[in-house]
Design an enzyme around this catalytic site. Structure first.
Site, PDB file in Angstrom:
ATOM      1  N   TYR A 144       0.640  -1.225   1.338  1.00  0.00           N
ATOM      2  CA  TYR A 144      -0.350  -0.556   0.644  1.00  0.00           C
ATOM      3  C   TYR A 144      -1.626  -0.761   1.145  1.00  0.00           C
ATOM      4  CZ  TYR A 144      -2.944   0.850  -3.770  1.00  0.00           C
ATOM      5  OH  TYR A 144      -3.916   1.807  -4.648  1.00  0.00           O
ATOM      6  N   ASP A 239      -4.777  -5.434   7.908  1.00  0.00           N
ATOM      7  CA  ASP A 239      -5.453  -5.114   6.471  1.00  0.00           C
ATOM      8  C   ASP A 239      -5.286  -6.508   6.033  1.00  0.00           C
ATOM      9  OD1 ASP A 239      -5.408  -5.027   3.855  1.00  0.00           O
ATOM     10  OD2 ASP A 239      -4.669  -3.069   3.355  1.00  0.00           O
ATOM     11  N   LYS A 267     -11.055  -7.711  -2.360  1.00  0.00           N
ATOM     12  CA  LYS A 267     -11.281  -8.452  -3.201  1.00  0.00           C
ATOM     13  C   LYS A 267     -11.890  -9.859  -3.174  1.00  0.00           C
ATOM     14  CE  LYS A 267      -6.649  -7.312  -3.894  1.00  0.00           C
ATOM     15  NZ  LYS A 267      -6.040  -6.558  -4.493  1.00  0.00           N
TER      16      LYS A 267
HETATM   17  N1  HOZ Z   1      -2.540  -2.477  -6.818  1.00  0.00           N
HETATM   18  C1  HOZ Z   1      -2.970  -3.820  -7.107  1.00  0.00           C
HETATM   19  C2  HOZ Z   1      -2.118  -5.244  -6.307  1.00  0.00           C
HETATM   20  N2  HOZ Z   1      -1.759  -4.527  -5.374  1.00  0.00           N
HETATM   21  C3  HOZ Z   1      -3.001  -4.035  -8.472  1.00  0.00           C
HETATM   22  C4  HOZ Z   1      -4.355  -3.715  -9.078  1.00  0.00           C
HETATM   23  C5  HOZ Z   1      -4.485  -4.075 -10.569  1.00  0.00           C
HETATM   24  O1  HOZ Z   1      -4.017  -3.441 -11.365  1.00  0.00           O
HETATM   25  O2  HOZ Z   1      -5.456  -4.403 -10.589  1.00  0.00           O
END
Ligand code: HOZ
Length: 430
Positions: A144, A239, A267
């Site tokens: 992802y 990534d 993040k």
């Molecule tokens: N897609 C995020 C982790 N792979 C989760 C995002 C969230 O719900 O904060």
């Protein structure tokens, strides 16, 4: 455990927020039940709106490497915010941040701040295309890279969690330029390259996959991709949104001894504030506007409050390399404790771990790619998730997400989780 307030809040949230949440996985839809609404967190602990306490094994999906509300970071934010929350103009702090990242991570000559991992990956891909003059790229099934259109093909995280085959709104034209291969499969990559000669701008990969549970690269896989990229003049994008500054000060590049052309961060570099970045080799990065014509911009890019948060976290990590040893030691302890508990249960399971990233798949076979991750017993995961939650252990509400360990976690907290796993298995198997 009482969740009355969370239930009320979830009801209310659904009246004004799609599905009651601002990011899909956290809705608990795939595990069932009501998401717990968090009111505060400190160190390794989360507290929900009903006053329940949990040991946090998500850590905001990675960035809380030292734990929540890390005091020096909170102090630095409080001091910085007095001078305004945004300027949309350059500051000295942005230079200090860029210099610090360059001193920590390999292969970063130039780095551009953005506001999320999605933006970072989207911009890195545009840059690779602009630099090479080619359109197609290869990504891996179950990886992802944020929710930009190009990446939502065979994506992990929520797309895998909700088993979305084709994302409506992503045009066939865009998807046609996204080629996919199974994780850890160099043969398919070679095949795609042979079929699309001189058309592939980039290969993008999570060096340790964290969006289909945790899946490590097999020996030689990343090195093989690096060689292919050199041979075919393809931009190799790592990534590192999850792995950057988490697996080592220099991220997966350092830990796994792999060199990227471009790297994306998210993040972690904002210490949990909305930050992302992409950086890499000068020859490529100088094609970004205003040096070059590959356009990319953002008013909130390099935001002073986000910068001071990330800078304080990264500086601490850079100055204390023992943090990484301890993080890994704690995760090893969790790994071996869970192993003991699961071994005696008779349930087929696989624990994958790299540094402080870890996850469990209820599977008979080694989990090395999305196909093997998908074959794991999801029903069992749901039961395990809820049994752990009710014992005060907060795991990702999806079998397709990695767990993240923080430095604030004590050995007692780890023992607590191991005991909770033991009791949870007894309950499930009863
Ligand atoms: N897609 C995020 C982790 N792979 C989760 C995002 C969230 O719900 O904060």
């Amino acid at each position: 455990m009482n969740h009355k307030m969370s239930q009320e809040l979830f009801e209310r949230a659904q009246q004004s927020i799609p599905g009651g949440v601002n990011s899909p996985v956290r809705a608990f839809k795939s595990v069932g039940g009501t998401p717990v609404f968090i009111s505060k967190a400190n160190g390794a602990y989360l507290y929900d709106a009903d006053g329940n306490k949990y040991i946090d094994y998500i850590n905001s999906w990675g960035p809380m490497i030292l734990g929540h509300a890390y005091k020096p970071m909170i102090k630095a934010i409080a001091e910085k915010i007095i001078d305004s929350t945004s300027f949309g103009a350059p500051t000295e702090l942005e230079i200090e941040m860029a210099e610090l990242i360059k001193s920590m991570a390999p292969n970063i000559d130039l780095i551009r701040m953005v506001s999320s991992g999605t933006e970072a990956c989207m911009s890195a891909l545009r840059l690779a295309r602009g630099y090479t003059g080619k359109n197609k790229f290869i990504k891996f099934e179950g990886c992802y890279h944020g929710h930009a259109d190009s990446f939502l093909v065979k994506a992990g995280s929520g797309v895998a969690t909700f088993n979305i085959q084709t994302v409506p709104g992503v045009t066939a034209g865009v998807s046609a330029d996204t080629l996919t291969a199974p994780y850890n499969d160099l043969i398919v990559v070679e095949k795609l390259i042979a079929e699309n000669k001189k058309q592939i701008a980039a290969i993008i990969i999570e060096p340790v996959a964290g969006n289909m549970g945790c899946i490590p690269p097999l020996p030689g896989f990343l090195e093989g991709l690096r060689k292919i990229c050199d041979r075919e003049e393809i931009v190799f994008i790592l990534d590192e949104v999850m792995t950057g500054f988490r697996l080592a000060a220099g991220g997966a590049q350092e830990k796994l001894k792999v060199n990227a052309d471009l790297v994306t961060y998210g993040k972690v570099i904002g210490g949990g504030m909305p930050v992302g970045a992409f950086g890499g080799k000068k020859e490529i990065m100088e094609h970004i506007s205003p040096l070059g014509n590959v356009y990319q911009a953002g008013t909130l890019s390099g935001n002073p409050v986000a910068m001071i948060a990330g800078y304080t976290l990264l500086k601490t990590l850079n100055e204390n390399p023992s943090i990484y040893l301890e993080l890994e030691e704690k995760t090893n302890m969790l790994h071996s404790g869970l192993n003991e508990v699961f071994k005696t249960s008779g349930i087929p399971y696989v624990i994958n771990q790299v540094g402080s990233m870890i996850s469990i798949h209820f599977s008979k076979k080694p989990v090395v790619d999305f196909a093997t991750a998908s074959q794991s017993n999801i029903e069992l995961f749901k039961k395990f998730f809820h049994a752990m939650l009710k014992r005060g252990v907060y795991l990702p509400p999806s079998a397709f997400e990695s767990w993240f360990i923080c430095y604030a976690l004590t050995r007692d907290d780890i023992d607590f989780a191991i005991n909770a796993a033991n009791e949870s298995l007894k309950e499930i198997l009863h």
